[in-house]
Scaffold this motif. Structure first.
Motif, PDB file in Angstrom:
ATOM      1  N   GLN A  91       1.340  -3.659  -2.865  1.00 23.31           N
ATOM      2  CA  GLN A  91       1.993  -2.718  -4.016  1.00 23.31           C
ATOM      3  C   GLN A  91       1.517  -1.413  -4.113  1.00 23.31           C
ATOM      4  OE1 GLN A  91       0.344  -5.019  -7.407  1.00 23.31           O
ATOM      5  NE2 GLN A  91       2.220  -6.474  -7.505  1.00 23.31           N
ATOM      6  N   GLN A  92       2.428  -0.660  -5.013  1.00 21.85           N
ATOM      7  CA  GLN A  92       1.833   0.827  -5.315  1.00 21.85           C
ATOM      8  C   GLN A  92       1.533   0.741  -6.644  1.00 21.85           C
ATOM      9  OE1 GLN A  92       4.605   3.841  -4.242  1.00 21.85           O
ATOM     10  NE2 GLN A  92       2.792   5.090  -3.902  1.00 21.85           N
TER      11      GLN A  92
ATOM     12  N   VAL B   1       5.806  -2.601  -2.720  1.00 25.55           N
ATOM     13  CA  VAL B   1       6.512  -1.979  -1.723  1.00 25.55           C
ATOM     14  C   VAL B   1       6.061  -2.373  -0.340  1.00 25.55           C
ATOM     15  CG1 VAL B   1       5.902   0.129  -3.016  1.00 25.55           C
ATOM     16  CG2 VAL B   1       3.780  -0.680  -1.514  1.00 25.55           C
TER      17      VAL B   1
ATOM     18  N   ARG C  24       4.648  -0.558   3.190  1.00 22.00           N
ATOM     19  CA  ARG C  24       4.300   0.823   2.976  1.00 22.00           C
ATOM     20  C   ARG C  24       2.927   1.328   3.096  1.00 22.00           C
ATOM     21  NH1 ARG C  24       6.962   4.777   0.350  1.00 22.00           N
ATOM     22  NH2 ARG C  24       5.479   6.258   1.437  1.00 22.00           N
ATOM     23  N   ASN C  25       2.036   0.566   2.333  1.00 21.73           N
ATOM     24  CA  ASN C  25       0.402   0.963   2.317  1.00 21.73           C
ATOM     25  C   ASN C  25       0.070   1.201   3.753  1.00 21.73           C
ATOM     26  OD1 ASN C  25       0.738   1.482  -0.523  1.00 21.73           O
ATOM     27  ND2 ASN C  25       0.051  -0.599  -0.626  1.00 21.73           N
TER      28      ASN C  25
ATOM     29  N   GLU D 225       1.715   1.415   6.461  1.00 24.30           N
ATOM     30  CA  GLU D 225       2.221   2.322   7.241  1.00 24.30           C
ATOM     31  C   GLU D 225       1.755   3.691   6.793  1.00 24.30           C
ATOM     32  OE1 GLU D 225       6.618   2.207   6.469  1.00 24.30           O
ATOM     33  OE2 GLU D 225       6.846   0.279   7.088  1.00 24.30           O
ATOM     34  N   ILE D 226       1.393   4.075   5.798  1.00 24.38           N
ATOM     35  CA  ILE D 226       0.719   5.375   5.340  1.00 24.38           C
ATOM     36  C   ILE D 226      -0.491   5.181   6.133  1.00 24.38           C
ATOM     37  CG2 ILE D 226      -0.147   6.370   3.309  1.00 24.38           C
ATOM     38  CD1 ILE D 226       1.804   5.542   1.714  1.00 24.38           C
TER      39      ILE D 226
ATOM     40  N   ASN E  20      -4.699   6.359  -4.865  1.00 28.66           N
ATOM     41  CA  ASN E  20      -3.897   5.724  -4.237  1.00 28.66           C
ATOM     42  C   ASN E  20      -4.525   4.256  -3.958  1.00 28.66           C
ATOM     43  OD1 ASN E  20      -1.852   4.736  -2.968  1.00 28.66           O
ATOM     44  ND2 ASN E  20      -1.335   6.592  -1.720  1.00 28.66           N
TER      45      ASN E  20
ATOM     46  N   VAL F 204      -3.279   1.955  -1.062  1.00 26.44           N
ATOM     47  CA  VAL F 204      -3.675   2.110   0.369  1.00 26.44           C
ATOM     48  C   VAL F 204      -4.922   1.838   0.417  1.00 26.44           C
ATOM     49  CG1 VAL F 204      -3.713   3.749   2.005  1.00 26.44           C
ATOM     50  CG2 VAL F 204      -1.664   3.957   0.548  1.00 26.44           C
TER      51      VAL F 204
END
Lengths: 320, 307
Positions: free
Chosen positions: A68-69, A79, A82-83, A85-86, A288, A291
């Motif tokens: 989640q974001q 998400v 995504r986390n 990937e970042i 964040n 992440v």
């Protein structure tokens, strides 16, 4: 936490059926069994609440949050990966992983043999054993932050630093301890060992009293030297506790935080950025949390993997 | 270094309950082993004093030194001149009294929460033994395998917005007190101790009409002083050493303990004053350890593993 209140309500009318079904020895005394379930729950209430809120819920939440974001203002958004990937796009991740590995290897290189040797020597003390234990454990009692700040003073660069002055007596230095990318990590390891070795020594000492001593007699008659006895009788009997402590030291070292945070703040040139420092920065510097949690989950996976691999290896060793 | 002649007397004084160790009395009579091991023991003590005690003595010395003295004679263990006024000055300058009170409040609350949680849970699991007890115990133990730092962020978000309650504990002492209770290790210790109490006692009390609560209050608790002492010492010392968690949940400087305040103060403080503050932060745990060292040392021995 939602299970518990239902169980409380359910236990009164259904208790008799549950008791009759369960083959416990106490089945005869139905009344007391039902009473035990209820009163037991009341006694467990504080621990269930505390563990529910501060252990089980965060464990479950961690897995959800990693995908989640959330910025704590808007509702959390799903998400997917995504986390991660970042995280993998961050060039610091590889650096932090290598630094953490380096810290772990260094702290095992000192933190395993030195306490073991100290404990063996201390177990043969005829007097002064208590004093030796107190001295060994004293640094453990000093709050970690104080220990780190104190050693930061010791590691002052230049000739007036305590460590440098000591080395100057034998004609070495001065070294820029915390200011040099090569020396910063070993310096942190020295501090961490200073704070941690006492616990290991005491645990080894306790284990040494449990070593069965009949074999020493026989070995002595066979002409085994003292070190042969240590090597072939003492250490094999302590193998279990040594392996457990080794695993705990690995797991502890992977999570190092206070030393790099207070002493170097990850520097110089990112030489002491560790995984936990990265988690801290992602969450509390960049806000964040997604992440940061993703990295926590990766860390947890590594820890589980290390433990599993370790248990597998040690089992195959000990079955030999 | 006492001569070999003294050893038989020493052996007679302690009427040999102790089994032989790696070295036998015969070994000790052999000159090479005697000299070698005595030398190693001397080296051990030199190392223990050098690494264990001298840094702490140096901290005491630095706390009552002038900064110039520290720079000019870093290796000396005696300040010249001794400036005792450093300590009251640092106390006032850094507002140490305030942070010390915060620390004591945080440690005291964590201690009580940990004691209440572990004693009630231990009693329920070891004495009452409800049918679901083993599942609950298993769920406690599982948390031992998940290091606290791994769930740090989720724990922070939980404390920030408590599920079902909708309140935030951040910047209140509850944020430190309550999570301290979630320690499966102390529950394990207490449960094991309670299981050693003979069950006949409880059965007899029940025949006399005692309820679970009076068994808990009148029988179990009075018998548990040793384990309560061990759990208290472990939890107090652990709470005093805590750094990362209070750093995260106590962002308001007026609520912070000394451990969190010190690194923040370090940036803009004269080293001697800062070290005086560090000394004040270390004295309580060191004193507690020196007073209770026997039970702490044996506690670590028999409880085995406590990182």
């Amino acid at each position: 936490m939602t299970i518990a209140p239902e169980r409380l309500r359910g236990s009164a009318p259904e208790g008799r059926a549950a008791q009759a079904a369960s083959p416990t020895p106490r089945r005869r005394r139905n009344h007391r069994g039902r009473n035990a379930a209820l009163v037991g729950f009341l006694f467990l209430l504080p621990s269930l609440l505390v563990f529910g809120y501060f252990a089980w819920w965060p464990i479950a939440q961690s897995i959800v949050l990693a995908f989640q974001q959330t910025n704590l203002v808007d509702p959390a958004e799903w998400v997917g990966l995504r986390n991660f990937e970042i995280l993998f796009a961050d060039p610091l991740l590889g650096r932090a992983a290598l630094n953490t590995l380096w810290f772990t290897v260094l702290s095992l290189a000192i933190g395993l043999p030195v306490p073991l040797l100290c404990a063996v020597l201390m177990s043969e003390l005829r007097r002064g054993g208590t004093l030796a234990r107190v001295l060994a454990y004293l640094p453990v009692v000093v709050p970690p932050v104080v220990a780190v700040l104190l050693w930061k003073v010791f590691f002052n660069p230049g000739e007036s630093g305590v460590v440098n002055s000591l080395l100057a007596l034998v004609g070495l230095g001065p070294f820029p301890w915390l200011q040099s990318p090569e020396l910063a990590m070993p310096s942190l390891v020295i501090v961490a060992t200073w704070s941690g070795a006492g616990t290991a020594i005491l645990i080894y000492l306790a284990a040494l009293t449990g070593v069965s001593t009949e074999l020493y007699e026989a070995a002595e008659l066979d002409g085994a030297s003292v070190w042969q006895r240590v090597l072939h009788i003492t250490l094999p009997q302590m193998r279990g506790i040594i392996l457990v402590l080794l695993l705990l030291q690995i797991i502890g070292a992977i999570q190092v935080f206070t030393e790099p945070y207070v002493m170097t703040d990850g520097g110089p040139a990112n030489a002491t950025v560790t995984i936990l420092l990265m988690i801290y920065r992602y969450a509390f510097l960049f806000g964040n949390y997604g992440v940061a949690t993703a990295l926590s989950v990766l860390l947890a996976l590594v820890l589980v993997l290390v433990s599993a691999l370790y248990l597998r290896l040690t089992r195959s060793w000990s079955s030999r | 270094m006492t001569g070999p002649a003294l050893r038989p007397a020493a052996a007679r004084r302690t009427p040999a309950p102790r089994e032989r160790t790696i070295l036998s009395p015969f070994d000790w009579r052999r000159p090479r082993i005697f000299v070698g091991w005595r030398a190693m023991h001397v080296a051990l003590f030199v190392g223990l004093v050098g690494f264990g005690a001298i840094p702490i003595v140096w901290m005491v010395r630095a706390a009552i030194s002038s900064t110039t003295d520290l720079v000019q004679r870093p290796l000396s263990l005696i300040p010249e001149p001794a400036r005792w006024e450093n300590i009251p000055t640092a106390w006032n300058l850094l507002d140490i009294g305030h942070y010390l009170v915060n620390t004591v409040v945080l440690v005291g609350g964590s201690w009580i929460v940990q004691l209440v949680v572990s004693v009630t849970a231990g009693f329920a699991l070891a004495v009452i033994r409800p049918w679901y007890g083993r599942y609950v115990y298993g769920a406690f133990l599982v948390t031992l395998f998940v290091p606290g730092t791994v769930t740090l962020i989720a724990l922070y978000l939980t404390v920030l917005d408590m599920p079902l309650l909708g309140i935030s504990l951040v910047d209140t002492p509850w944020a430190v007190w309550l999570p301290a209770g979630a320690s499966a290790f102390t529950i394990l210790l207490v449960k094991q101790f309670f299981e050693e109490i003979p069950r006949d006692l409880f059965e007899a009390a029940q025949l006399d009409g005692a309820g679970w609560f009076s068994i808990f209050w009148r029988i179990v608790l009075p018998m548990s002083k040793p384990i309560l002492a061990v759990v208290s010492l472990l939890s107090i010392m652990a709470a005093w050493k805590e750094f990362l968690w209070p750093l995260i949940v106590l962002t308001d400087p007026t609520t912070q303990p000394l451990a969190v305040a010190l690194p923040r103060l370090a940036q803009a403080t004269d080293p001697a004053y800062l070290i005086a503050g560090m000394l004040i932060a270390s004295i309580p745990p060191i004193l507690i350890f020196l007073i209770f060292q026997r039970s702490i040392v044996s506690g670590i021995g028999f409880t085995g593993l406590k990182g």
